[in-house]
Design a protein around this motif. Structure first.
Motif, short mmCIF file in Angstrom:
data_model
loop_
_atom_site.label_atom_id
_atom_site.label_comp_id
_atom_site.label_asym_id
_atom_site.label_seq_id
_atom_site.Cartn_x
_atom_site.Cartn_y
_atom_site.Cartn_z
N LEU A 27 0.82 -1.21 0.00
CA LEU A 27 0.00 0.00 0.00
C LEU A 27 0.86 1.27 0.00
N ILE A 28 1.98 1.23 0.69
CA ILE A 28 2.89 2.40 0.69
C ILE A 28 3.44 2.63 -0.71
N LYS A 29 3.81 1.56 -1.41
CA LYS A 29 4.32 1.70 -2.78
C LYS A 29 3.25 2.28 -3.69
N ARG A 30 2.02 1.82 -3.53
CA ARG A 30 0.93 2.35 -4.37
C ARG A 30 0.66 3.81 -4.05
N GLN A 31 0.76 4.17 -2.77
CA GLN A 31 0.55 5.56 -2.38
C GLN A 31 1.65 6.46 -2.95
N LYS A 32 2.90 6.02 -2.87
CA LYS A 32 4.01 6.81 -3.39
C LYS A 32 3.94 6.96 -4.90
N ASN A 33 3.41 5.96 -5.60
CA ASN A 33 3.26 6.04 -7.05
C ASN A 33 2.03 6.84 -7.45
N GLY A 34 1.17 7.14 -6.48
CA GLY A 34 -0.02 7.94 -6.75
C GLY A 34 -1.16 7.16 -7.36
N ILE A 35 -1.17 5.85 -7.19
CA ILE A 35 -2.24 5.04 -7.79
C ILE A 35 -3.12 4.37 -6.74
N ALA A 36 -2.95 4.73 -5.48
CA ALA A 36 -3.75 4.12 -4.41
C ALA A 36 -5.17 4.67 -4.44
N THR A 37 -6.13 3.79 -4.26
CA THR A 37 -7.53 4.21 -4.20
C THR A 37 -7.87 4.64 -2.78
N LEU A 51 -4.65 1.26 4.62
CA LEU A 51 -3.32 1.62 5.11
C LEU A 51 -3.41 2.31 6.47
N ASP A 52 -4.35 3.22 6.59
CA ASP A 52 -4.56 3.91 7.86
C ASP A 52 -4.94 2.93 8.97
N GLU A 53 -5.79 1.98 8.66
CA GLU A 53 -6.20 0.99 9.66
C GLU A 53 -5.02 0.12 10.09
N ILE A 54 -4.17 -0.26 9.13
CA ILE A 54 -3.00 -1.09 9.46
C ILE A 54 -2.06 -0.33 10.38
N VAL A 55 -1.82 0.94 10.06
CA VAL A 55 -0.92 1.74 10.90
C VAL A 55 -1.48 1.90 12.29
N ASN A 56 -2.78 2.12 12.40
CA ASN A 56 -3.40 2.31 13.71
C ASN A 56 -3.50 1.00 14.50
N ARG A 57 -3.59 -0.12 13.80
CA ARG A 57 -3.82 -1.41 14.46
C ARG A 57 -2.52 -2.09 14.89
N ASP A 58 -1.45 -1.94 14.11
CA ASP A 58 -0.21 -2.68 14.36
C ASP A 58 0.81 -1.76 15.04
N PRO A 59 1.17 -2.04 16.30
CA PRO A 59 2.09 -1.14 17.02
C PRO A 59 3.50 -1.09 16.42
N GLU A 60 3.98 -2.19 15.84
CA GLU A 60 5.31 -2.19 15.24
C GLU A 60 5.36 -1.27 14.02
N ILE A 61 4.35 -1.37 13.18
CA ILE A 61 4.30 -0.53 11.99
C ILE A 61 4.09 0.93 12.39
N ARG A 62 3.26 1.17 13.39
CA ARG A 62 3.03 2.54 13.86
C ARG A 62 4.33 3.16 14.34
N GLU A 63 5.14 2.39 15.05
CA GLU A 63 6.43 2.89 15.55
C GLU A 63 7.37 3.24 14.39
N ILE A 64 7.38 2.40 13.36
CA ILE A 64 8.22 2.67 12.18
C ILE A 64 7.78 3.97 11.50
N VAL A 65 6.47 4.14 11.36
CA VAL A 65 5.94 5.34 10.70
C VAL A 65 6.27 6.57 11.52
N LEU A 66 6.13 6.49 12.83
CA LEU A 66 6.44 7.64 13.69
C LEU A 66 7.91 8.01 13.63
N GLU A 67 8.79 7.00 13.58
CA GLU A 67 10.22 7.28 13.46
C GLU A 67 10.54 7.96 12.13
N GLU A 68 9.91 7.50 11.06
CA GLU A 68 10.15 8.11 9.75
C GLU A 68 9.63 9.54 9.72
N MET A 69 8.50 9.77 10.36
CA MET A 69 7.96 11.13 10.41
C MET A 69 8.87 12.05 11.21
#
Length: 105
Positions: free
Chosen positions: A20-30, A37-55
């Motif tokens: 989903l991140i690749k599709r978002q970066k390419n601009g083709i995500a629906t 993608l938002d639900e996955i980030v909010n639901r999975d603490p490991e992924i949320r931590e990665i996103v927060l570090e990148e931000m």
């Protein structure tokens, strides 16, 4: 038979997040994919931590290298006479596009 690359254990959420991140970066995500993608980030603490570090890394400005710093030259001020001369040159400068062929001949 061994491969040079170590196997990496990944969950379905991690794989789906990558897709989903690749599709978002390419601009083709629906819209539905962005919602997922938002639900996955909010639901999975490991992924949320990665996103927060990148931000956090993206928000921290990087100091420019010495190679990137360019000296800005101050414009040289023209004297009053140079300004008048430049004005007169612009006033009497005639572009070839502006000339009427009937008058120029």
């Amino acid at each position: 038979m061994r491969h040079g690359k170590q196997l990496e254990r990944r969950t379905f959420n991690q794989d789906r997040f990558e897709i989903l991140i690749k599709r978002q970066k390419n601009g083709i995500a629906t819209f539905n994919e962005l919602t997922e993608l938002d639900e996955i980030v909010n639901r999975d603490p490991e992924i949320r931590e990665i996103v927060l570090e990148e931000m956090q890394d993206a928000d921290t400005p990087k100091l420019p290298d010495d190679n990137q710093i360019q000296m800005v030259e101050k414009p040289v001020r023209k004297s009053f006479i140079e300004k008048i001369k430049a004005f007169i040159d612009r006033l009497f400068a005639v572009q070839s596009d502006d000339l009427n062929p009937a008058i120029a001949a």
